[in-house]
Scaffold this motif. Structure first.
Motif, short mmCIF file in Angstrom:
data_model
loop_
_atom_site.label_atom_id
_atom_site.label_comp_id
_atom_site.label_asym_id
_atom_site.label_seq_id
_atom_site.Cartn_x
_atom_site.Cartn_y
_atom_site.Cartn_z
N ALA A 28 20.32 10.55 -22.34
CA ALA A 28 21.59 10.27 -23.00
C ALA A 28 22.70 10.04 -21.97
O ALA A 28 23.55 9.16 -22.14
CB ALA A 28 21.97 11.42 -23.93
N THR A 29 22.68 10.82 -20.90
CA THR A 29 23.68 10.67 -19.84
C THR A 29 23.55 9.33 -19.14
O THR A 29 24.55 8.67 -18.83
CB THR A 29 23.55 11.82 -18.82
OG1 THR A 29 23.67 13.07 -19.50
CG2 THR A 29 24.63 11.72 -17.76
N ALA A 31 22.38 6.63 -20.52
CA ALA A 31 22.88 5.63 -21.47
C ALA A 31 24.41 5.58 -21.41
O ALA A 31 25.01 4.48 -21.44
CB ALA A 31 22.40 5.96 -22.88
N TYR A 32 25.04 6.74 -21.32
CA TYR A 32 26.51 6.78 -21.23
C TYR A 32 26.99 6.10 -19.94
O TYR A 32 27.94 5.30 -19.96
CB TYR A 32 26.99 8.23 -21.27
CG TYR A 32 28.49 8.37 -21.22
CD1 TYR A 32 29.25 8.31 -22.38
CD2 TYR A 32 29.14 8.55 -20.01
CE1 TYR A 32 30.64 8.41 -22.34
CE2 TYR A 32 30.53 8.66 -19.95
CZ TYR A 32 31.27 8.59 -21.11
OH TYR A 32 32.64 8.69 -21.06
N TYR A 37 27.14 3.10 -25.22
CA TYR A 37 27.78 4.23 -25.88
C TYR A 37 27.17 4.57 -27.23
O TYR A 37 27.10 5.74 -27.61
CB TYR A 37 29.28 3.96 -26.05
CG TYR A 37 30.02 3.86 -24.74
CD1 TYR A 37 29.85 4.83 -23.76
CD2 TYR A 37 30.89 2.80 -24.48
CE1 TYR A 37 30.53 4.75 -22.54
CE2 TYR A 37 31.57 2.71 -23.27
CZ TYR A 37 31.38 3.68 -22.31
OH TYR A 37 32.03 3.59 -21.10
N ARG A 39 24.00 4.31 -28.18
CA ARG A 39 22.78 5.09 -27.94
C ARG A 39 23.12 6.48 -27.44
O ARG A 39 22.55 7.48 -27.88
CB ARG A 39 21.88 4.37 -26.94
CG ARG A 39 20.60 5.13 -26.64
CD ARG A 39 19.74 4.40 -25.64
NE ARG A 39 18.55 5.17 -25.33
CZ ARG A 39 17.64 4.80 -24.43
NH1 ARG A 39 17.78 3.67 -23.78
NH2 ARG A 39 16.60 5.57 -24.19
N ALA A 40 24.06 6.56 -26.50
CA ALA A 40 24.46 7.86 -25.95
C ALA A 40 25.01 8.76 -27.05
O ALA A 40 24.66 9.95 -27.13
CB ALA A 40 25.49 7.67 -24.85
N GLN A 43 22.24 10.13 -29.35
CA GLN A 43 21.42 11.17 -28.71
C GLN A 43 22.22 12.45 -28.50
O GLN A 43 21.71 13.56 -28.73
CB GLN A 43 20.85 10.65 -27.39
CG GLN A 43 19.85 9.53 -27.59
CD GLN A 43 19.21 9.06 -26.29
OE1 GLN A 43 19.42 9.66 -25.24
NE2 GLN A 43 18.44 8.00 -26.37
N ASN A 58 30.18 16.40 -24.34
CA ASN A 58 30.18 14.95 -24.18
C ASN A 58 30.61 14.24 -25.46
O ASN A 58 31.26 13.20 -25.41
CB ASN A 58 28.78 14.48 -23.76
CG ASN A 58 28.43 14.95 -22.36
OD1 ASN A 58 29.31 15.27 -21.58
ND2 ASN A 58 27.15 15.00 -22.05
#
Length: 442
Positions: A28-29, A31-32, A37, A39-40, A43, A58
């Motif tokens: 997730a990180t 993706a961020y 954003y 997807r992040a 998750q 987050n």
């Protein structure tokens, strides 16, 4: 020899870990950081509901800046406040800064209270560690005939260590039946050896099911400690990769390290304990992996909680693990079916069992067919699932017995019972139920 062993032990921790193939905090990180954003956010939101405090923080950031979601100061304040509840100390200061800039601070505080109510189950999940530390446990089935599994020669020679996690039913004769491999590490190295040994084991007591994690360790004691001091620099870089991965939220690494730290006789334990000095580091890492969405960790916690009579909390973890694990579906359905007076629980159990049975999970098929025969009295569905089970194991004694119970022809009943009896005797399984029904069928 020892230098290679040390590097190999740490390398094995890294092997088999498909870091980017799982939706955990690390993924997730990434993706961020890649500005993906949506997807992040998806998750982080999933992990936050498991009690992952970093994911909660987050989410606060993403709501504050409108990244992957509509901007909301109230939601940002709520998630920062929740992150503080779950252990991120710096989140309190961030939440207060947001509150100071709000036009209606009371509305934000009311919203936080509402979100806390919405996350009641998440707060319950967060109570896992103290509940695991309760002393009272349900005694495990007592083994009355034991055979040690052979340590594969190649594994001894190479200094390979690992574990095998099995689940099985115990019949009325004490025999382990319907054995299922839940996890093994390294894959296939020790599985056959343990299965061969379990076939010879016998337990005392009533029929039950059992979860067993067997550790294969080659700890070399003082000689190993002496070599460890000499080779510290050689393994330190690889060790730090694992520590860094665990701290970044790579769930499978957290789960693997939890396993290494659960057994003091592991050589890997001697290495990793230098860096994890807290009480119960294994359970802490297991909980971190579970909050990070790792199904094996979630299921392991559920099994441990069931052994401490913490059924409500265990059931919550089973619900999460059951999203991807057939054995968790089977366990969850078993618990739901215990409440015979709750029609909704029964309906839910049957639905969960059908999911697992449709994916050819044998224990789920047997339970599903038995439930339709004895409880719902839907004989057509019972017959269907018996046929599905027999397509996987044509001589399974329990399925042959169920088939006999569902057959009206006396000739066919006798034929099926004869097959079931022979198969049970060949496998060393109890024949008591087959013989009892055979007398009734005469």
């Amino acid at each position: 020899m020892h230098s290679n062993l040390i590097i190999r032990l740490i390398f094995l921790l890294l092997c088999g870990c498909s870091w980017l193939g799982r939706a955990d905090l690390y993924d997730a990180t990434l993706a961020y950081q890649d500005a993906n954003y949506q997807r992040a956010f998806t998750q982080f939101n999933h992990l936050a509901k498991l009690g992952n405090a970093d994911a909660m923080y987050n989410l606060g950031v993403m709501y504050l800046y409108g990244q992957g979601v509509e901007k909301s100061v109230a939601s940002a304040f709520a998630w920062f406040s929740l992150a503080h509840d779950f252990g991120v100390t710096e989140a309190l200061q961030t939440a207060q800064l947001v509150l100071q800039q709000a036009k209606q601070p009371k509305d934000l505080q009311d919203f936080v209270r509402q979100q806390r109510d919405n996350l009641a189950k998440t707060y319950l999940l967060d109570s896992t560690l103290p509940r695991l530390e309760k002393a009272e446990t349900i005694p495990s089935p007592k083994k009355i005939a034991d055979v040690l599994p052979n340590y594969p020669e190649e594994a001894v020679r190479q200094g390979v260590e690992g574990w095998v996690w099995l689940e099985f039913d115990i019949d009325s004769s004490g025999k382990a039946i319907n054995i299922e491999v839940i996890d093994s590490y390294p894959k296939h190295t020790f599985t056959a050896s343990l299965l061969n040994a379990v076939e010879k084991w016998r337990y005392s007591g009533a029929k039950t099911n059992h979860s067993l994690i067997y550790h294969f360790a080659t700890y070399k004691g003082e000689q190993y400690h002496a070599t460890l001091k000499l080779q510290k620099k050689d393994y330190e870089q690889q060790l730090m990769l694992n520590i860094d991965a665990a701290e970044k939220g790579v769930a499978q690494v957290q789960y693997n390290i939890a396993n290494w730290l659960s057994m003091k006789d592991y050589n890997a334990y001697q290495l990793l304990r230098y860096h994890w000095r807290t009480d119960n580091p294994s359970n802490r890492l297991l909980l971190a992996a579970a909050k990070n969405g790792f199904n094996l960790a979630q299921y392991r916690l559920a099994i441990q909680l069931l052994s401490r009579k913490e059924e409500e909390l265990a059931t919550l973890w089973l619900h999460h693990a059951a999203k991807t694990m057939n054995v968790a579906r089977f366990r969850l359905a078993t618990i739901l079916l215990q409440n015979s007076h709750d029609e909704q629980a029964q309906i839910k159990a049957l639905d969960i069992l059908e999911q697992a049975a449709s994916e050819k999970h044998l224990r789920a098929i047997i339970l599903l067919a038995t439930t339709h025969l004895n409880i719902t009295e839907d004989l057509e569905k019972a017959k269907y699932w018996v046929e599905q089970g027999l397509s996987l194991d044509t001589t399974h004694p329990q399925l042959l017995l169920l088939s006999a119970k569902l057959t009206s022809s006396k000739v066919q009943v006798n034929r099926l019972l004869s097959q079931a009896l022979k198969s049970a005797m060949d496998r060393g399984w109890s024949t008591a139920e087959i013989r009892a029904f055979s007398q009734l069928a005469q």
